[in-house]
Design an enzyme around this catalytic site. Structure first.
Site, PDB file in Angstrom:
ATOM      1  N   GLU A 262      -4.667   3.294   6.534  1.00  0.00           N
ATOM      2  CA  GLU A 262      -4.428   3.114   5.102  1.00  0.00           C
ATOM      3  C   GLU A 262      -5.053   4.291   4.361  1.00  0.00           C
ATOM      4  OE1 GLU A 262      -6.089   1.219   1.493  1.00  0.00           O
ATOM      5  OE2 GLU A 262      -5.820  -0.536   2.785  1.00  0.00           O
TER       6      GLU A 262
ATOM      7  N   SER B  91     -10.583  -0.834   3.469  1.00  0.00           N
ATOM      8  CA  SER B  91      -9.802  -1.024   4.697  1.00  0.00           C
ATOM      9  C   SER B  91      -9.386   0.336   5.242  1.00  0.00           C
ATOM     10  CB  SER B  91      -8.534  -1.818   4.410  1.00  0.00           C
ATOM     11  OG  SER B  91      -8.847  -3.063   3.855  1.00  0.00           O
TER      12      SER B  91
ATOM     13  N   ARG C 106       0.821  -1.222   0.000  1.00  0.00           N
ATOM     14  CA  ARG C 106       0.000   0.000   0.000  1.00  0.00           C
ATOM     15  C   ARG C 106       0.859   1.279   0.000  1.00  0.00           C
ATOM     16  NH1 ARG C 106      -3.008  -3.694  -0.633  1.00  0.00           N
ATOM     17  NH2 ARG C 106      -5.159  -3.917   0.097  1.00  0.00           N
TER      18      ARG C 106
HETATM   19  N1  EPU Z   1     -10.809 -11.214   9.885  1.00  0.00           N
HETATM   20  C1  EPU Z   1     -11.443 -11.313  11.105  1.00  0.00           C
HETATM   21  N2  EPU Z   1     -12.387 -10.376  11.394  1.00  0.00           N
HETATM   22  C2  EPU Z   1     -12.732  -9.389  10.545  1.00  0.00           C
HETATM   23  C3  EPU Z   1     -12.062  -9.277   9.311  1.00  0.00           C
HETATM   24  C4  EPU Z   1     -11.083 -10.213   9.002  1.00  0.00           C
HETATM   25  O1  EPU Z   1     -11.172 -12.199  11.894  1.00  0.00           O
HETATM   26  O2  EPU Z   1     -13.623  -8.606  10.885  1.00  0.00           O
HETATM   27  C5  EPU Z   1      -9.827 -12.249   9.515  1.00  0.00           C
HETATM   28  C6  EPU Z   1     -10.388 -13.136   8.412  1.00  0.00           C
HETATM   29  O3  EPU Z   1     -11.145 -14.189   8.932  1.00  0.00           O
HETATM   30  C7  EPU Z   1      -9.145 -13.634   7.716  1.00  0.00           C
HETATM   31  C8  EPU Z   1      -8.197 -12.473   7.877  1.00  0.00           C
HETATM   32  O4  EPU Z   1      -8.699 -11.661   8.931  1.00  0.00           O
HETATM   33  O5  EPU Z   1      -8.606 -14.741   8.392  1.00  0.00           O
HETATM   34  C9  EPU Z   1      -8.040 -11.655   6.605  1.00  0.00           C
HETATM   35  O6  EPU Z   1      -9.299 -11.102   6.206  1.00  0.00           O
HETATM   36  P1  EPU Z   1      -9.621 -10.714   4.687  1.00  0.00           P
HETATM   37  O7  EPU Z   1      -9.367 -11.870   3.797  1.00  0.00           O
HETATM   38  O8  EPU Z   1     -10.976 -10.111   4.660  1.00  0.00           O
HETATM   39  O9  EPU Z   1      -8.514  -9.671   4.297  1.00  0.00           O
HETATM   40  P2  EPU Z   1      -7.836  -8.455   5.093  1.00  0.00           P
HETATM   41  O10 EPU Z   1      -6.431  -8.839   5.417  1.00  0.00           O
HETATM   42  O11 EPU Z   1      -8.706  -8.000   6.201  1.00  0.00           O
HETATM   43  C10 EPU Z   1      -6.780  -7.336   2.965  1.00  0.00           C
HETATM   44  C11 EPU Z   1      -6.792  -5.994   2.280  1.00  0.00           C
HETATM   45  C12 EPU Z   1      -8.077  -5.794   1.494  1.00  0.00           C
HETATM   46  C13 EPU Z   1      -8.185  -6.911   0.475  1.00  0.00           C
HETATM   47  C14 EPU Z   1      -8.165  -8.260   1.202  1.00  0.00           C
HETATM   48  C15 EPU Z   1      -8.148  -9.426   0.273  1.00  0.00           C
HETATM   49  C16 EPU Z   1      -5.424  -4.557   3.653  1.00  0.00           C
HETATM   50  C17 EPU Z   1      -5.402  -3.423   4.611  1.00  0.00           C
HETATM   51  N3  EPU Z   1      -6.636  -4.943   3.259  1.00  0.00           N
HETATM   52  O12 EPU Z   1      -7.824  -7.320   3.947  1.00  0.00           O
HETATM   53  O13 EPU Z   1      -7.952  -4.564   0.791  1.00  0.00           O
HETATM   54  O14 EPU Z   1      -9.378  -6.794  -0.280  1.00  0.00           O
HETATM   55  O15 EPU Z   1      -6.956  -8.361   2.023  1.00  0.00           O
HETATM   56  O16 EPU Z   1      -6.891  -9.513  -0.331  1.00  0.00           O
HETATM   57  O17 EPU Z   1      -4.372  -5.056   3.256  1.00  0.00           O
HETATM   58  C18 EPU Z   1      -8.415  -2.242   0.902  1.00  0.00           C
HETATM   59  O18 EPU Z   1      -7.199  -2.063   0.865  1.00  0.00           O
HETATM   60  O19 EPU Z   1      -9.223  -1.270   0.975  1.00  0.00           O
HETATM   61  C19 EPU Z   1      -8.932  -3.599   0.899  1.00  0.00           C
HETATM   62  C20 EPU Z   1     -10.241  -3.870   1.004  1.00  0.00           C
END
Ligand code: EPU
Length: 340
Positions: free
Chosen positions: A336, A240, A165
């Site tokens: 972010e 995010s 990012r």
């Molecule tokens: N999780 C929780 N609780 C929550 C949300 C997530 O326990 O409320 C856990 C999920 O169960 C999973 C892990 O966290 O085990 C990761 O969750 P998720 O796959 O939803 O991805 P993320 O790491 O929360 C990142 C990016 C997103 C992107 C997704 C998919 C960042 C800051 N965010 O989210 O990007 O869509 O991975 O690759 O890196 C954005 O940048 O605006 C964005 C949406």
């Protein structure tokens, strides 16, 4: 001809739907228009803010300067080979429309980045990423105009200093270049699909798809996003709000003792990334509604404006979340989203 308006509402120009105004506002459609703008007295007399789709910004107050909306548009193929194609798009083009254009032509590389809100120009700024792919994997170059001289500079992939990012445009060259277009290098056949991400595999398995196409992957990504992330045209949000923090291997080992099911992504030999959404959920914030704003019930990393919430209210909530996570886990969350 450039047109500069005064006291313009930015409510429809930021996906949080925050109601603030800009002292001055202009939309730039061509590189020449940007060069003309550099000669304008209002440009010289004010501070500037370049706005793309407004999908990664939180306005907390009136902007007492000139907002420059990037509106350069036009998708074209600049070079085509047997296995690769180079596709150029204007910074003001909608990112997802560009993804759809590529899918319709059978070009691979951006399918995992389907449905990300925002414009093409903002995509390299923050190195957008999702489901195992970042734009840095497909960027050939980025064209920018020097915000003082108007000189055009082409940044190749390495010049952009992409990171999680992050890019040179958010660091050393912050507010130094107006991005006018980007060029992607995409595959025409023999696509290198990225389907390792658990949620993508689950959707494909559920649909009994063993040999997915780029369209199958895009559809899987779209369904995952739609199930977890609120549509900004319905509920105000900027995706995010925080970055996923990287912590040391030792800190992670300690944390895992207390929380054996903690999800994580290895970064390198010394660091591990933990999902901020998980930390926020464990701190009790998921689904919390405070007046007109809150934390999304399906993805705790997303702060939402249910309507009429102010940027200050959202920022205050963000700071409370940061201090809860710091108290409980000793981890500092960084934003972010750009707070203005
Ligand atoms: N999780 C929780 N609780 C929550 C949300 C997530 O326990 O409320 C856990 C999920 O169960 C999973 C892990 O966290 O085990 C990761 O969750 P998720 O796959 O939803 O991805 P993320 O790491 O929360 C990142 C990016 C997103 C992107 C997704 C998919 C960042 C800051 N965010 O989210 O990007 O869509 O991975 O690759 O890196 C954005 O940048 O605006 C964005 C949406």
């Amino acid at each position: 001809m450039i047109r500069i308006e005064e006291n313009v509402s930015l409510k429809g120009l930021n996906t949080f739907g925050v109601d603030v105004t800009a002292a001055y506002f202009t939309e730039i459609h061509t590189e020449v228009q940007f060069q003309e703008l550099l000669l304008h007295p209002i440009y010289h007399g004010s501070r500037h803010l370049i706005l793309g789709g407004g999908s990664n910004i939180l306005f907390t107050k009136h902007f007492d300067g000139l907002v420059i909306k990037a509106g350069v548009s036009g998708i074209s193929t600049t070079k085509e080979y047997d296995h690769h194609v180079f596709v150029k798009a204007g910074s003001g083009d909608n990112w997802h429309q560009l993804v759809l254009h590529c899918l319709q032509h059978g070009w691979g590389g951006v399918e995992n980045l389907s449905l990300i809100p925002g414009t093409v120009g903002a995509a390299p700024m923050q190195n957008i990423g999702a489901y195992g792919v970042e734009i840095k994997d497909v960027i050939e170059n980025v064209t920018g105009l020097d915000m003082i001289t108007g000189d055009i500079r082409v940044f190749n992939n390495a010049d952009c200093l992409f990171n999680y990012r992050e890019s040179v445009f958010k660091q050393e060259l912050k507010e130094k270049y107006f991005i006018s277009s980007i060029t992607l290098r995409l595959t025409k056949g023999k696509h290198q699909l990225n389907v390792q991400y658990g949620a993508i595999q689950d959707v494909l398995r559920h649909q009994h798809i063993d040999h997915p196409t780029i369209i199958d992957v895009s559809k899987a990504v779209i369904s995952i996003r739609q199930s977890k992330l609120p549509d900004p045209t319905v509920i105000g949000n900027a995706g995010s709000f925080f970055k996923n923090p990287a912590i040391s291997e030792e800190a992670f080992t300690l944390l895992k003792k207390g929380y054996p099911t903690i999800p994580f992504y290895p970064v390198d030999n010394q660091n591990v990334k933990v999902p901020a959404g998980w930390l926020i959920e464990q701190s009790g914030w998921k689904g919390k509604k405070i007046g007109r704003i809150g934390v999304h019930p399906h993805q705790a990393l997303v702060l939402v404006n249910y309507g009429g919430g102010s940027g200050d209210e959202i920022l205050e909530l963000a700071m409370k979340i940061q201090s809860s996570v710091k108290d409980k886990f000793g981890i500092a969350l960084t934003t972010e989203v750009n707070v203005v």
